[in-house]
Design a protein around this motif. Sequence first.
Motif: not given
Length: 778
Positions: A688-689, A531-533, A676-681, A540-542
């Motif tokens: 889950q994937q 996901y684009y966090d 994992p992606p960071r938590h954001c709104v 995103h980068a890794n």
Amino acid sequence: MHTNRHPHPHIDPRQPRQGTAISTNPPVFAWKAQLEQGPFRLEVARDAAFAQPVLTIEGLRDPVFLPTETLAAGTYFWRWQGKEVAGEDFSFTVGPDAVELPVPPVAEWLQRIGTQHPRLYLSAKRQEEIRGQLHGAFAPSWEQVQPMADRLLDDDREIAEPPYLPDRNLNYDAYIEAFAKAMWDSRAFVANSQTLALAYVLSGDRRYARAACERMTSICRWDPDGSTHLAHNDEPHMSVIWHGPTTCDWVFDEFTEAERAIVLAQFRRRGQITFEHMHGKGCYGVTRFDSHAGREIVFLAMIALAFHEEIPEAETWLDWLRPVLCGIWPVWAGDDGAWAEGLLYGLAYVEIMTMFAVSLKHGAGIDLFQRPFWRGHARWRQACFPPYAEWIGFGDHSERWASTWRANADLVERIGAETGTDEFAAYVRWMRAEGATCPDREDAGFVPLNPLPLLFPQPADAAAPLASDHALRVFPAAGWGAFRSQPDNPALDVALILRSSPFGSISHSHANQNDFILHAGGVVLAMPSGYYDGYASPHHANWVWHTKSHNCLTLSDAGQIMRSPDSVGALDAVFEDERLAYVRGVADAAYADRATRYRRHFLFLKQHRCFLLVDEFEAQPGIVSTPQWNLHSWAPFHVEPDERTFSCHRQHARLDGFVMFHRVGFFSLTEGWDPPPRHCVRASQWHQQYHLRFSPSGLPGRQCLGVLLRPSTDILPACHVHTKLVDGVEVAEIGEDRVFLAGYHGLTCEGVASDGLAVLQLGDRRYDLFPEGLTRLR
């Protein structure tokens, strides 16, 4: 040297390209040179000896030129020369079907536009006509605008200047939080100011104008050279110049003299900064292609058009922008319309370009919508962005937001209106209906209101149904394709969207040549993962940038070359008849560090609604790898290792996969992401994937790996499929039809022989798959 040109359009941005037939007349001329190598000389002639000159232009500061007059049909030759440097001789052809679109000099634009306000999108005369029809043709527009504008009258009309950003390398979370707040707060403030100004345009009620004036005066008190300078934080800089010019144009006569001076000083300085950044550091579309620059060139043009008689540099800016916006643009697409950075980023950037194109057309009578790109872009969206899509993929941002669906409908509708076609009307209507079921974007904090559909309302005529004579649409310029079985009926549609792009893995694109997304009955069954966090965040980068997160081949865990213009792909060798459709994805360069050849052959077997994917791999000499076949979904996978099958199930849809490899190999199943992606709104849609990988055992130097994908739903029954190994050849029985797959090149099995990769027997027809493409033998 003609044969040694780099395949990436940004590394070799030369136009017109050698031997091409131009689509727009006159063509723009561009060549790769540094500004310090100028001034430049451009020559265009009817003969290779340049004895019959057509154009000779001296003293060009920039390596780009757009003639003001069209060229007669025929063949032409062109070359350029700079200070102690010269280009090659090139040829191009002007055909009778090229769109004739002469763009006059900027001085003529400004004369046509005049000095009255408003002037962006509409004239003062048109404004009076609209106000006279406020309770007639424009009543629906007013019903949308008035409630929002009335609420905004009570909002705070002041906005504080944001602080400087923290160092992203020390604390990414603190950086992205501050960055997002500055971006969304400023973007909402100016966009809402535009809504107030739009209410004034429609109604003439000066309360709305006064509120817009006070808000714009507040944000124009910010220091353009401070915390919102383009070089430090370009998003709030762009917030001011995005909707600011239209807002100020529409209420220009309602500013006090003191307010107007503040506003003009702000836009002049922001324009200077933008021009210095865009022009002083290279030529956009020739030596510069950074993503945000694609917005900034339009915003600079809008400043110049809005205040051309007030800002001394405005005409100079437009003179530079004329060949850029009217000739070179778009730099992330070709005439077929697909946008290399993806559907979401293409939506934003093309929507922004419509601001300039509409202003120029309706203000100066110059119709950029005649260029083939525009209809091509709408057709690409219609093919690759099904309104039912739960996830759209390829590039950053794929969430199902109401604002995205509305903006997509608005853009496609605008293209249809400006190009004079109802070809997209049914798609637009369907997209709007689906958008009404989508959630609002959580992190924006406001609902953007696009003024164009409100100022140019379209009649609700009966729309022709979506239909296509072809199951496959390919957009090779940016490397997108779409197989669609029934694009007009989501319950019956099976869609496989794919990407293999000449634009590589840079900007908002990822290392995912030959990736795909699979929908059945409106349900997404296979998708890229992650996901684009936040751009270049740890996740995103890794994860997202890497090939392992996509439905692509990895080689002993090694992915494609990342963040590189060399990591290109291509879609070619298209074939379709009533039984199957085929396209080849060529990604040799994307794996060039480990492979000399990597192609993915996509075949859609129409009767069975099955997809056959054949991956063709050959290692670099002395480098060994295991090709690994990867797939990702929101649903857990179930595998039957002995049968070489896998499946996943979501809602009323199911995907069954049959791996045509019955030698030693193994499945691997994982879930989640690392990191994992960071938590954001906006994480409410980040489910889950689950990840599946099939790996043949060993380290083959070359191999063909086939996988048959069988999507089905409650009303789209699955066909019978059985796979087996016969005499060293992989065989798939699909109903009464058969597929024979070689281990690499050449096969003999059950009376079938070929020196190709595979043979398909579909009824009484035979198709042979070769490395170069598909051939029907009978």
